[in-house]
Design a protein around this motif. Structure first.
Motif, PDB file in Angstrom:
ATOM      1  N   THR A  88     -77.941 -14.551  34.598  1.00 36.18           N
ATOM      2  CA  THR A  88     -76.531 -14.929  34.664  1.00 36.18           C
ATOM      3  C   THR A  88     -75.726 -13.894  35.443  1.00 36.18           C
ATOM      4  O   THR A  88     -74.878 -14.258  36.275  1.00 36.18           O
ATOM      5  CB  THR A  88     -75.960 -15.101  33.243  1.00 36.18           C
ATOM      6  N   LEU A  89     -75.980 -12.616  35.206  1.00 33.77           N
ATOM      7  CA  LEU A  89     -75.284 -11.568  35.971  1.00 33.77           C
ATOM      8  C   LEU A  89     -75.619 -11.651  37.458  1.00 33.77           C
ATOM      9  O   LEU A  89     -74.753 -11.470  38.315  1.00 33.77           O
ATOM     10  CB  LEU A  89     -75.641 -10.184  35.426  1.00 33.77           C
ATOM     11  N   PHE A  90     -76.881 -11.940  37.765  1.00 34.31           N
ATOM     12  CA  PHE A  90     -77.297 -12.113  39.155  1.00 34.31           C
ATOM     13  C   PHE A  90     -76.532 -13.272  39.792  1.00 34.31           C
ATOM     14  O   PHE A  90     -76.024 -13.165  40.902  1.00 34.31           O
ATOM     15  CB  PHE A  90     -78.807 -12.351  39.219  1.00 34.31           C
ATOM     16  N   GLU A  91     -76.452 -14.389  39.067  1.00 35.65           N
ATOM     17  CA  GLU A  91     -75.745 -15.562  39.602  1.00 35.65           C
ATOM     18  C   GLU A  91     -74.266 -15.276  39.812  1.00 35.65           C
ATOM     19  O   GLU A  91     -73.693 -15.702  40.821  1.00 35.65           O
ATOM     20  CB  GLU A  91     -75.890 -16.756  38.644  1.00 35.65           C
ATOM     21  N   LEU A  92     -73.660 -14.581  38.875  1.00 36.08           N
ATOM     22  CA  LEU A  92     -72.235 -14.254  39.025  1.00 36.08           C
ATOM     23  C   LEU A  92     -71.994 -13.302  40.184  1.00 36.08           C
ATOM     24  O   LEU A  92     -71.016 -13.428  40.914  1.00 36.08           O
ATOM     25  CB  LEU A  92     -71.691 -13.656  37.726  1.00 36.08           C
ATOM     26  N   THR A  93     -72.890 -12.364  40.357  1.00 42.88           N
ATOM     27  CA  THR A  93     -72.739 -11.377  41.425  1.00 42.88           C
ATOM     28  C   THR A  93     -72.952 -11.990  42.801  1.00 42.88           C
ATOM     29  O   THR A  93     -72.217 -11.683  43.744  1.00 42.88           O
ATOM     30  CB  THR A  93     -73.739 -10.217  41.212  1.00 42.88           C
ATOM     31  N   PHE A  94     -73.940 -12.851  42.922  1.00 44.71           N
ATOM     32  CA  PHE A  94     -74.302 -13.409  44.224  1.00 44.71           C
ATOM     33  C   PHE A  94     -73.969 -14.901  44.342  1.00 44.71           C
ATOM     34  O   PHE A  94     -74.667 -15.645  45.036  1.00 44.71           O
ATOM     35  CB  PHE A  94     -75.795 -13.176  44.496  1.00 44.71           C
TER      36      PHE A  94
END
Length: 175
Positions: free
Chosen positions: A61-67
């Protein structure tokens, strides 16, 4: 006759949006259900499995939000995420444990354990600084060798899981 085309249209919508519909079920509904069952069970192994899953889910989820801006250009992202999540969730594959053990744990968890069980206080600024060996020697002088050995055995016993002999993440086992 009009009813069959309605059913066909409905099925077409379902199939075209399968990733959107299945994603929350696979990534949230089933893991929430399994996590509740794990909390209610007496085994620590399933607790560790689902805590591991939620750590990895949070990282995704953090990866998706960041990128997010980059990911929206990848038309296969939702399918790749669905397949990956299935691999992490389905107990047969044990994917969450594998990813955590091989990719997350080596970078986050420090391999050496420091157990400070006795920290003496300095009496004044000019005295010799106490270190762990000095503290151990002082403890042995005050309480004896037997008490020191008992304390070490007790500390070793507290570090080991008391509920079972099964270790979820064994450093010596190769997955």
């Amino acid at each position: 006759m009009g009813g069959s085309s309605g059913v066909g249209s409905f099925l077409k919508v379902i199939l075209n949006n399968f990733d959107i519909l299945a994603g929350p079920v696979v990534s949230l509904v089933y893991p929430l259900y399994a996590s509740i069952r794990a909390i209610e069970s007496k085994s620590p192994v399933d607790d560790q499995q689902w805590l591991t899953y939620w750590i990895l889910y949070s990282m995704i989820t953090l990866f998706e939000l960041t990128f997010a801006k980059l990911i929206e250009w990848l038309p296969f992202w939702s399918y790749a995420k669905l397949i990956t999540t299935c691999w992490l969730v389905i107990p047969y594959f044990n994917g969450a444990a594998y990813v955590y053990e091989h990719y997350v744990r080596p970078y986050i968890v420090q391999r050496k354990a420091v157990n400070i069980w006795y920290v003496p206080r300095k009496k004044d600024v000019f005295s010799k600084p106490d270190d762990i060996l000095t503290a151990a020697e002082k403890y042995i002088q005050e309480h004896g060798t037997q008490a020191f050995e008992e304390m070490i055995h007790k500390a070793e016993g507290e570090r080991r899981p008391q509920t079972s002999n099964y270790v979820f993440y064994d450093d010596n086992y190769r997955y």
